[in-house]
Design an enzyme around this catalytic site. Structure first.
Site, mmCIF file in Angstrom:
data_model
loop_
_atom_site.group_PDB
_atom_site.id
_atom_site.type_symbol
_atom_site.label_atom_id
_atom_site.label_comp_id
_atom_site.label_asym_id
_atom_site.label_seq_id
_atom_site.Cartn_x
_atom_site.Cartn_y
_atom_site.Cartn_z
ATOM 1 N N ILE A 273 0.843 -1.191 0.000
ATOM 2 C CA ILE A 273 0.000 0.000 0.000
ATOM 3 C C ILE A 273 0.878 1.241 0.000
ATOM 4 C CG2 ILE A 273 -1.774 1.273 1.276
ATOM 5 C CD1 ILE A 273 -2.639 -1.428 2.483
ATOM 6 N N GLY B 245 2.248 4.842 0.761
ATOM 7 C CA GLY B 245 2.146 5.720 1.913
ATOM 8 C C GLY B 245 1.783 7.137 1.503
ATOM 9 N N ASP C 247 16.723 0.598 11.332
ATOM 10 C CA ASP C 247 17.615 1.742 11.178
ATOM 11 C C ASP C 247 17.576 2.203 9.725
ATOM 12 O OD1 ASP C 247 19.429 3.681 11.854
ATOM 13 O OD2 ASP C 247 21.180 2.382 11.700
#
Length: 591
Positions: free
Chosen positions: A328, A330, A381
């Site tokens: 999906i 963003g 990270d």
């Protein structure tokens, strides 16, 4: 200002090279001093100060770069220098690296300083270190990178005792004989219950400095016997008595590799020759990229340098195209990937969805925040890059259209290169929502339990994820669920968790409009179920294991513990691996 004469240019080039190496040497002195403090803080059990140390160390590099740039601009006629002078600066700088203990880090520092001064059109091989100029092989170190022990001389038990005692922790051990027995017992199990004959070359090599993180000191090494090598890691912690214990021993390379996951906080390690530590770690974790090892040792800029070199080399030896990442889309980030390369690339869009009340600066601040907190194995990270030039031909037409529509201010085409002005890169994972679509019932239940555990552990570590939709979490190759969408994260202590008040009269509960007011930092955990648990099967599993996450009490209790200064335990290995659980009968092995 008159243009300097050739003799003066040589003096200027020498002076600039000397200024840059002085800037780097200052940086690494401070880096080592901070890393060396980890032993003191571990002994004292000052966990809050250790977290602050890791957080503050993130900023040191950029501070030294900025200082060095300012010195160069103040002391030298930067604007008047020609190409020959810049090439001379690099050559004089190389002279300083001949017997240097951290030449690869110093080269990266040179690049960081130079690219702050020069226009991007000058970022080429003549002025910066596109490839290493100095080898990092066989750099001598004092103290040495690792110490060798020979168990044939006094036996394995005595050798392990000597290894532990050589670290000179002043805090005593609760029962070192017992713990060494547990280590031997675990090793015997790992060996299949059979102790091999010690060969003539039998030895144990142990990295000289422990690896400190959170509440644990890790002793890392490997045993060599004939042609066999066994990596190991001893986790040293404070026991309930306040004295030290060996909490577990890990002998599988993959378990040790998990310690170095980029979803965890960086280690504090005192290293004179970091390349030696990386080389040793690679010998026991050959599949772990050197870039990730440098990053996990707190040397993030070097990690970025090596990552980018790996990316460019990969592009030379592959021919697939960058494509829009599956999943999906963003509202804040445009995400793309190169199928043959295990990372995703994220660009901040120029315009966000109407529900996102943030700007570019806020998003960048949130991503930087992730580097400053303990990620407890639950936050990926990121590598942050500026002015990244990639071959235009490697971008799919669909991705180029998307970039031009969603982030035109951040891209520029120069000749045959697409320059991305600001970019985040993360390890690629399977989005949790996609994973659940094809998971077996058993896999789905395990993933939903992991999802709740991720939210729970982030909260305990003072992180409120904000947007907890399934698509914002990924599943790693080890089945661990990790959060990776950071534009709405906040510190737990800055949020106000509330219960939904009763409606004044029943009809109001049917209204589309809420009957209660909410401030910008108010959170109503009861509402999570509305947008997270629409699927009945998912709802049933979630409520079975994590019902308390839908109550304000869980979140308020977590806040209270954080404000009280309590640093919780987070283990990068399963609870079942801990000796206190694994060997409840407390019967040690004698060897």
């Amino acid at each position: 200002m008159d243009r300097p004469m050739p003799d003066e240019l040589e003096l200027i080039a020498q002076g600039m090279a000397r200024t840059m190496i002085e800037g780097f040497d200052k940086h690494y002195r401070i880096f080592r001093a901070v890393s060396a403090r980890a032993k003191e803080l571990f002994e004292a059990g000052d966990w809050q100060k250790q977290l602050e140390l890791v957080r503050d160390r993130v900023e040191f590099y950029d501070q030294r770069v900025a200082e060095t740039v300012e010195r160069l601009k103040t002391q030298f006629p930067i604007a008047t220098l020609d190409d020959a002078t810049w090439r001379a600066v690099k050559l004089f700088y190389i002279d300083h690296l001949i017997d240097h203990k951290q030449p690869e880090l110093a080269e990266t520092f040179f690049n960081s300083v130079t690219t702050k001064i020069l226009d991007r059109s000058y970022f080429n091989n003549q002025y910066i270190f596109a490839r290493p100029a100095i080898s990092t092989e066989y750099i001598e170190s004092f103290p040495p990178v690792y110490t060798s022990y020979y168990p044939k001389e006094g036996g394995l038990r005595a050798t392990i005792r000597r290894i532990v005692e050589d670290f000179d922790w002043e805090r005593p051990f609760e029962d070192l004989d017992r713990d060494i027995g547990f280590v031997l017992r675990a090793l015997e199990t790992h060996l299949g219950g059979r102790w091999p004959k010690m060969e003539v070359n039998a030895q144990i090599q142990v990295l000289y400095s422990p690896f400190y993180r959170n509440k644990t000191a890790y002793v890392i090494g490997k045993g060599i016997n004939g042609h066999d090598e066994i990596p190991f890691c001893l986790a040293i912690r404070h026991g309930d008595s306040g004295k030290l214990i060996i909490d577990t021993a890990l002998f599988e390379a993959w378990r040790i590799s998990v310690l170095f996951s980029l979803s965890r906080a960086y280690f504090l390690v005192d290293m004179e020759v970091p390349s030696g530590y990386v080389q040793f770690l690679r010998s026991i974790m050959p599949n772990k990229p050197r870039s990730e090892l440098y990053t996990m040792l707190g040397l993030g800029k070097q990690g970025k340098t090596m990552f980018f070199r790996d990316l460019i080399a990969h592009l030379r030896h592959s021919n697939d195209q960058f494509i829009i990442a599956p999943g999906i889309k963003g509202m804040v980030m445009l995400v793309f990937t190169l199928p043959s390369f295990p990372y995703v690339f994220k660009v901040i869009k120029d315009r966000f969805g109407s529900s996102k009340n943030i700007d570019h600066a806020t998003v960048r601040r949130k991503y930087h925040m992730v580097k400053q907190v303990d990620r407890v194995g639950r936050m990926a990270d990121t590598l942050e890059f500026s002015q990244v030039a990639l071959p235009l031909a490697r971008f799919s037409p669909e991705l180029l259209v998307e970039l031009r529509q969603e982030a035109p201010s951040l891209i520029e085409v120069i000749d045959d290169q697409l320059v991305i002005k600001h970019l985040y890169i993360e390890r690629r994972m399977t989005p949790l929502n996609l994973y659940l679509e094809t998971a077996t019932p058993e896999e789905a239940e395990a993933a939903i339990i992991e999802y709740g555990n991720a939210i729970r552990e982030l909260a305990i570590a003072n992180i409120f994820p904000g947007d907890m939709l399934w698509k914002n979490f990924g599943v790693t190759r080890y089945g661990r669920v990790v959060f990776y969408d950071y534009d709405e994260i906040e510190y737990m202590t800055e949020m106000n968790f509330r219960a939904i008040p009763p409606a004044p009269y029943p009809e109001m509960e049917m209204s589309d409009e809420p009957w209660y007011s909410a401030g910008p930092r108010d959170v109503f955990p009861e509402e999570f179920a509305t947008f997270l648990l629409g699927d009945p099967k998912i709802r049933q599993i979630f409520l079975k294991h994590h019902r308390d996450l839908l109550t304000p009490q869980f979140w308020q209790n977590a806040q209270e513990r954080i404000r009280a200064g309590i640093v919780e335990d987070f283990f990068p290995y399963g609870e079942e691996m801990r000796f206190c659980h694994r060997y409840r009968d407390s019967t040690p092995t004698h060897n």
